[in-house]
Design a protein around this motif. Structure first.
Motif, mmCIF file in Angstrom:
data_model
loop_
_atom_site.group_PDB
_atom_site.id
_atom_site.type_symbol
_atom_site.label_atom_id
_atom_site.label_comp_id
_atom_site.label_asym_id
_atom_site.label_seq_id
_atom_site.Cartn_x
_atom_site.Cartn_y
_atom_site.Cartn_z
ATOM 1 N N PRO A 95 0.810 -1.211 0.000
ATOM 2 C CA PRO A 95 0.000 0.000 0.000
ATOM 3 C C PRO A 95 0.848 1.268 0.000
ATOM 4 C CG PRO A 95 -0.833 -1.597 1.593
ATOM 5 C CD PRO A 95 0.486 -2.112 1.111
ATOM 6 N N ARG A 96 2.009 1.176 0.615
ATOM 7 C CA ARG A 96 2.922 2.315 0.639
ATOM 8 C C ARG A 96 4.342 1.775 0.624
ATOM 9 N NH1 ARG A 96 5.627 5.888 4.174
ATOM 10 N NH2 ARG A 96 5.466 8.084 3.524
ATOM 11 N N LEU A 97 5.043 1.945 -0.490
ATOM 12 C CA LEU A 97 6.394 1.407 -0.602
ATOM 13 C C LEU A 97 7.336 2.312 0.187
ATOM 14 C CD1 LEU A 97 8.078 -0.829 -1.916
ATOM 15 C CD2 LEU A 97 8.474 0.699 -3.852
ATOM 16 N N ASP A 98 7.615 1.921 1.426
ATOM 17 C CA ASP A 98 8.400 2.785 2.300
ATOM 18 C C ASP A 98 9.617 2.088 2.901
ATOM 19 O OD1 ASP A 98 7.169 1.093 4.088
ATOM 20 O OD2 ASP A 98 5.938 2.637 5.035
ATOM 21 N N HIS A 99 9.926 0.886 2.441
ATOM 22 C CA HIS A 99 11.127 0.206 2.924
ATOM 23 C C HIS A 99 11.642 -0.717 1.829
ATOM 24 C CE1 HIS A 99 13.190 -2.554 6.138
ATOM 25 N NE2 HIS A 99 14.060 -1.963 5.314
ATOM 26 N N ILE A 100 12.820 -0.432 1.331
ATOM 27 C CA ILE A 100 13.442 -1.277 0.318
ATOM 28 C C ILE A 100 14.809 -1.736 0.812
ATOM 29 C CG2 ILE A 100 12.286 -0.091 -1.594
ATOM 30 C CD1 ILE A 100 15.127 1.159 -2.181
ATOM 31 N N ALA A 101 15.261 -2.834 0.242
ATOM 32 C CA ALA A 101 16.630 -3.289 0.447
ATOM 33 C C ALA A 101 17.372 -3.143 -0.878
ATOM 34 C CB ALA A 101 16.651 -4.737 0.913
ATOM 35 N N VAL A 102 18.631 -2.747 -0.796
ATOM 36 C CA VAL A 102 19.460 -2.580 -1.987
ATOM 37 C C VAL A 102 20.682 -3.475 -1.851
ATOM 38 C CG1 VAL A 102 20.849 -0.986 -3.358
ATOM 39 C CG2 VAL A 102 18.705 -0.199 -2.345
ATOM 40 N N ALA A 103 20.899 -4.354 -2.830
ATOM 41 C CA ALA A 103 22.109 -5.172 -2.858
ATOM 42 C C ALA A 103 23.240 -4.301 -3.408
ATOM 43 C CB ALA A 103 21.894 -6.406 -3.731
ATOM 44 N N TRP A 104 24.255 -4.051 -2.574
ATOM 45 C CA TRP A 104 25.265 -3.049 -2.929
ATOM 46 C C TRP A 104 26.668 -3.629 -2.897
ATOM 47 C CZ3 TRP A 104 25.244 1.228 -5.451
ATOM 48 C CH2 TRP A 104 26.333 2.104 -5.379
ATOM 49 N N ASP A 105 27.348 -3.533 -4.044
ATOM 50 C CA ASP A 105 28.757 -3.930 -4.111
ATOM 51 C C ASP A 105 29.609 -2.848 -4.766
ATOM 52 O OD1 ASP A 105 27.958 -4.080 -6.734
ATOM 53 O OD2 ASP A 105 28.414 -6.208 -7.005
ATOM 54 N N GLY A 106 29.025 -1.668 -4.947
ATOM 55 C CA GLY A 106 29.759 -0.554 -5.531
ATOM 56 C C GLY A 106 29.910 -0.622 -7.037
ATOM 57 N N SER A 107 29.269 -1.584 -7.699
ATOM 58 C CA SER A 107 29.426 -1.758 -9.144
ATOM 59 C C SER A 107 28.514 -0.815 -9.933
ATOM 60 C CB SER A 107 29.117 -3.203 -9.545
ATOM 61 O OG SER A 107 27.746 -3.495 -9.318
ATOM 62 N N ARG A 108 28.765 -0.758 -11.231
ATOM 63 C CA ARG A 108 27.947 0.085 -12.113
ATOM 64 C C ARG A 108 26.495 -0.363 -12.115
ATOM 65 N NH1 ARG A 108 25.649 -0.634 -16.754
ATOM 66 N NH2 ARG A 108 26.607 -2.676 -17.018
ATOM 67 N N VAL A 109 26.256 -1.678 -12.228
ATOM 68 C CA VAL A 109 24.867 -2.140 -12.303
ATOM 69 C C VAL A 109 24.150 -1.969 -10.972
ATOM 70 C CG1 VAL A 109 25.181 -3.712 -14.254
ATOM 71 C CG2 VAL A 109 25.597 -4.532 -11.919
ATOM 72 N N ALA A 110 24.890 -2.048 -9.854
ATOM 73 C CA ALA A 110 24.268 -1.798 -8.559
ATOM 74 C C ALA A 110 23.861 -0.322 -8.449
ATOM 75 C CB ALA A 110 25.217 -2.177 -7.426
#
Length: 279
Positions: free
Chosen positions: A154-169
């Protein structure tokens, strides 16, 4: 500046459509993001191959015609299924007939005219997985893969981001941030023991950058143990309560011969929550 978000959902109907539960979940999630959802169901035109044996033992022309008729009928059924999910102003359905060999290219090409694509995922429907791969790697647009177990946010207020510092990330991060509501939380997930990383404290660096932009961000470092990277990322995202996991899509395609990175391959094989893939 985007004033109305336009989301695209292509659906294949041959040899079978993805299950209704996954379609409902994907359409519901897309509608919850706001804007409009444009659904295209693809019926197929199967080329007739002349053969002196055709019709002697098996009515091949009849079987081909029956498959085409079933594909067109499935388009109509899916429209009825989807129209009940959102308001008439928010959901638009159309059908398109394509040659069987051109379906994947047609869907990827159409997706380029939208802000993002949302597709249903099913472990048991190969055609749905092929369509996801084609759109992720061929459209140039962010693509959200939604399993049948997911519900609307109902309200997108929490996401997780997979982060490795790469361009696609970084591309995935840039694609997902416009979807967030004001005051949203971001869990920055970095896997330390999967591959060599460009530096230390990558999760903390990104979390600090996001906080300077007015967001709530938490750096989280995780280890694989006996898990695959896709399992580790999805499990931690769910544990943190994230409604969406964003990650870069590693891989390339050559006439549907896909060479995938470990995390991307894992999400295609087992999707447990909505995952945004950017390539």
């Amino acid at each position: 500046m985007i004033t109305i978000r336009r989301t695209y959902m292509p659906l294949a109907t041959y040899p079978e459509a993805v299950d209704d539960e996954a379609i409902r979940a994907a359409a519901g999630f897309a509608v919850s993001l706001g804007g409009t959802l444009e659904v295209t169901t693809f019926s197929v035109d199967i080329p007739r191959v002349p053969s002196p044996l055709a019709g002697l033992l098996i009515d091949i022309p009849g079987l081909v015609q029956a498959a085409e008729d079933k594909s067109r009928s499935e388009c109509s059924r899916l429209h009825d299924l989807i129209r009940g999910i959102g308001s008439p102003a928010a959901v638009n359905c159309s059908s398109r007939e394509v040659l069987l060999s051109g379906l994947l290219d047609a869907a990827a090409g159409d997706a380029r005219y939208y802000d993002l694509a949302v597709l249903p995922w099913s472990r048991d429907t190969a055609s749905a997985q092929h369509l996801i791969e084609a759109v992720v790697f061929g459209s140039g647009r962010p693509t959200i893969v939604v399993p049948g177990s997911a519900g609307p946010a109902p309200r997108l207020d929490h996401i997780a981001v997979a982060w490795d510092g790469s361009r696609v990330a970084a591309r995935a991060l840039g694609d997902v941030l416009p979807l967030l509501q004001e005051g949203s939380r971001v869990s920055v997930l970095t896997v330390r023991d999967e591959k060599p990383l460009a530096g230390a404290a990558l999760a903390s660096l990104l979390a600090s950058s996001l906080e300077k932009r007015g967001m709530k961000a938490d750096p989280i470092e995780i280890t694989l143990g006996e898990r695959t990277i896709a399992q580790a990322l999805q499990e931690r995202a769910l544990t943190e309560g994230a409604q969406l996991l964003a990650m870069g899509g590693f891989g390339h395609s050559r006439i549907r011969d896909f060479v995938l990175g470990g995390a991307t391959k894992g999400v295609f094989a087992e999707s447990r929550l909505p995952v945004l893939l950017s390539h």
